[in-house]
Design an enzyme around this catalytic site. Structure first.
Site, PDB file in Angstrom:
ATOM      1  N   GLY A 104     -79.023  43.691 -10.497  1.00 11.11           N
ATOM      2  CA  GLY A 104     -78.468  44.960 -10.045  1.00 11.11           C
ATOM      3  C   GLY A 104     -77.944  45.008  -8.633  1.00 11.11           C
ATOM      4  N   GLU A 110     -83.080  38.812 -11.732  1.00  7.93           N
ATOM      5  CA  GLU A 110     -82.050  38.582 -12.756  1.00  7.93           C
ATOM      6  C   GLU A 110     -80.662  38.943 -12.248  1.00  7.93           C
ATOM      7  OE1 GLU A 110     -83.358  41.385 -15.744  1.00  7.93           O
ATOM      8  OE2 GLU A 110     -85.207  40.315 -16.165  1.00  7.93           O
ATOM      9  N   ARG A 154     -74.021  40.167 -11.391  1.00  9.68           N
ATOM     10  CA  ARG A 154     -72.837  40.509 -10.597  1.00  9.68           C
ATOM     11  C   ARG A 154     -72.819  39.845  -9.211  1.00  9.68           C
ATOM     12  NH1 ARG A 154     -69.949  45.173 -11.460  1.00  9.68           N
ATOM     13  NH2 ARG A 154     -71.746  46.017 -12.558  1.00  9.68           N
ATOM     14  N   ARG A 180     -62.841  46.595 -16.600  1.00 12.41           N
ATOM     15  CA  ARG A 180     -63.642  47.445 -15.702  1.00 12.41           C
ATOM     16  C   ARG A 180     -62.915  48.687 -15.199  1.00 12.41           C
ATOM     17  NH1 ARG A 180     -65.347  45.964 -11.321  1.00 12.41           N
ATOM     18  NH2 ARG A 180     -67.305  47.086 -11.438  1.00 12.41           N
ATOM     19  N   CYS A 229     -50.825  49.148 -25.176  1.00 10.33           N
ATOM     20  CA  CYS A 229     -50.359  50.490 -25.510  1.00 10.33           C
ATOM     21  C   CYS A 229     -51.498  51.498 -25.460  1.00 10.33           C
ATOM     22  CB  CYS A 229     -49.687  50.474 -26.874  1.00 10.33           C
ATOM     23  SG  CYS A 229     -48.360  49.273 -26.894  1.00 10.33           S
ATOM     24  N   TYR A 246     -68.278  40.419 -15.297  1.00 11.78           N
ATOM     25  CA  TYR A 246     -67.871  41.441 -16.260  1.00 11.78           C
ATOM     26  C   TYR A 246     -66.344  41.507 -16.385  1.00 11.78           C
ATOM     27  CZ  TYR A 246     -72.738  42.426 -15.470  1.00 11.78           C
ATOM     28  OH  TYR A 246     -74.098  42.290 -15.352  1.00 11.78           O
TER      29      TYR A 246
HETATM   30  C1  PLP Z   1     -77.004  43.205 -16.973  1.00 16.60           C
HETATM   31  C2  PLP Z   1     -78.390  42.842 -16.691  1.00 16.60           C
HETATM   32  C3  PLP Z   1     -78.723  42.165 -15.504  1.00 16.60           C
HETATM   33  C4  PLP Z   1     -77.717  41.829 -14.446  1.00 16.60           C
HETATM   34  O1  PLP Z   1     -77.261  42.937 -13.770  1.00 16.60           O
HETATM   35  P1  PLP Z   1     -76.292  42.756 -12.508  1.00 16.60           P
HETATM   36  O2  PLP Z   1     -76.028  44.140 -12.059  1.00 16.60           O
HETATM   37  O3  PLP Z   1     -75.077  42.072 -12.986  1.00 16.60           O
HETATM   38  O4  PLP Z   1     -77.033  41.969 -11.485  1.00 16.60           O
HETATM   39  C5  PLP Z   1     -80.040  41.814 -15.307  1.00 16.60           C
HETATM   40  N1  PLP Z   1     -80.993  42.105 -16.221  1.00 16.60           N
HETATM   41  C6  PLP Z   1     -80.716  42.744 -17.371  1.00 16.60           C
HETATM   42  C7  PLP Z   1     -81.795  43.019 -18.333  1.00 16.60           C
HETATM   43  C8  PLP Z   1     -79.410  43.137 -17.649  1.00 16.60           C
HETATM   44  O5  PLP Z   1     -79.139  43.772 -18.782  1.00 16.60           O
END
Ligand code: PLP
Length: 432
Positions: free
Chosen positions: A239, A273, A276, A312, A352, A380
């Site tokens: 995140g 995790e 991005r 996006r 389109c 993404y």
């Molecule tokens: C999408 C996702 C992430 C990665 O999120 P980012 O904002 O790209 O860092 C991590 N964990 C889970 C469970 C996700 O679904």
């Protein structure tokens, strides 16, 4: 920081002029910088070096085999959300022992495949899924390592479409239910409580929400200790945001320092995790300006990349920076330009749909035949692409210094319908 910079008004990907890449491989074209990716990988590893940890790159941000293999070689783990992503990781040389598996809707065959590959941990998102995993593990005669993805009800303060840690979101297990479910896991012969997990949203530009979430996870961790359940890792999810425009997200180091400080006295590993933050700024999308047209209200810059290549802007109204591969001098300006030589354009694709745009109200000095680059397209972008309007998927190249490698061939039209079948007595025409 990335390795897409101007030299003498020409945009480079590391040591290669991007107009040369466009000429050689065609457009639209995704271009990645290996040095940028490696730099981001190191930033996360270094940020967590003081503590036992596992960085699990979120594969859905960009699942290119070449990028996955660079990431695997760096020693990182992976966060997957489908059997397909897990297979990609294995195919790219990643070790299943460093894979965690998230997602609200894992099918039974996906759970079975993940357990058969001996992945590190399944992040469980509902009580029903917990029983399903137990059943599958029992049938296979093994013990499934699991974490509960709890929903800490923390506002990530991001775009509503990418916020995942609130009660109104489908993700995770209600915080109030977590200790009851951990008690169940503790007495199960086929489940092992390995961790506590959360993931509260994406593109967070402040560290505050993750600290709030960490504190909630710590309170649960202590509660579990008191009833004799000792988990081995706390997973704070992904995140962390990136700069698309003028956002000022913390660095991985700043972001994780506060988390480490809170966890330093606990005998528990930290998992994260990131998706991005790892790949967004390691990629750009190159597109050719096909036509310029104007009416009494607007100027349109019609390019050959579309929402099918990069959704996006159309999907989330995301602002992505669009810059010219060649910066023209302001003396070389079209009629109706401002003092800087720019006109105000909507940059739109060929699909389109009125929502098929890459950017609106952009100040650009361009001509038909120029190349534009959309920055921050590494996350993404390619993974969300589609064949809508029967447009083949883009080619992708990875630049390493002065070398470029094709990591995905441009899709051929015939391959778009390769798996389709017509009724028996239809006539078909092949192209030669
Ligand atoms: C999408 C996702 C992430 C990665 O999120 P980012 O904002 O790209 O860092 C991590 N964990 C889970 C469970 C996700 O679904």
């Amino acid at each position: 920081m990335d390795h897409f910079n101007y030299k003498d008004n020409e945009l480079y990907a590391e040591d290669i002029k991007v107009t040369d890449l466009a000429k050689q491989y065609g457009t639209p074209l995704y271009v990645y910088s290996k040095a940028t990716l490696v730099r981001h990988l190191r930033a996360f590893e270094e940020a967590l070096a003081a503590k036992d940890h596992l960085v699990c790159y979120a594969v859905k941000a960009n699942s290119s085999l070449a990028l996955l293999s660079v990431i695997a070689q760096s020693g990182c783990g992976f966060d997957v959300v489908s059997k397909g992503e897990l297979m990609r990781v294995i195919k790219a040389g990643g070790s299943p022992e460093k894979v965690i598996y998230s997602g609200v809707g894992k099918r039974e065959d996906e759970i079975e495949f993940a357990l058969s590959q001996k992945i590190k941990c399944l992040n469980i998102e509902s009580e029903s899924e917990m029983y399903k995993v137990e059943q599958v593990a029992e049938r296979m005669g093994l013990v499934a390592p699991v974490a509960l993805r709890v929903n800490p009800n923390v506002d990530a303060k991001t775009h509503p479409s990418i916020s995942t840690g609130l009660k109104k979101n489908k993700f995770g297990i209600a915080f109030e239910d977590a200790s009851r479910l951990y008690r169940y896991i503790a007495q199960s012969k086929h489940l092992n409580a390995s961790g506590i997990d959360c993931h509260i949203g994406s593109q967070m530009t402040s560290g505050a929400p993750i600290i709030e979430a960490t504190d909630k996870l710590i309170s649960l961790y202590k509660e579990l200790l008191e009833i004799g359940i000792k988990i081995d890792h706390i997973d704070i999810g992904g995140g962390l945001g990136v700069t698309y425009n003028d956002e000022t997200p913390p660095s991985p180091y700043e972001y994780l320092a506060a988390v480490i400080a809170r966890l330093k006295d606990f005998d528990v590993a930290i998992y994260c995790e990131p998706g991005r933050a790892m790949v967004a700024n390691a990629g750009i999308l190159l597109t050719d300006v096909l036509y310029l047209k104007s009416n009494t209200e607007r100027n349109f810059c019609i390019v050959d990349a579309a929402m099918g290549d990069l959704i996006r802007p159309a999907l989330y109204n995301s602002w992505m920076n669009i810059i010219p591969a060649l910066k023209r001098d302001k003396s070389d300006a079209l009629e109706g330009s401002d003092a800087n030589g720019n006109r105000l354009y909507d940059v739109v694709g060929p699909i389109c749909e009125s929502d098929d745009f890459l950017g609106k109200d952009r100040h650009l000095n361009v001509r038909e035949g120029d190349i534009l680059a959309v920055r921050g397209a590494g996350a993404y972008g390619s993974t969300m692409s589609s064949n809508y309007n029967s447009r083949p998927l883009c080619a992708e190249v990875l630049v390493d210094g002065s070398k470029a490698f094709v990591i995905r061939e441009r899709q051929k039209e015939e391959d778009m319908w390769r798996d389709e079948r017509m009724l028996e007595n239809s006539t078909s025409h092949d192209f030669s």
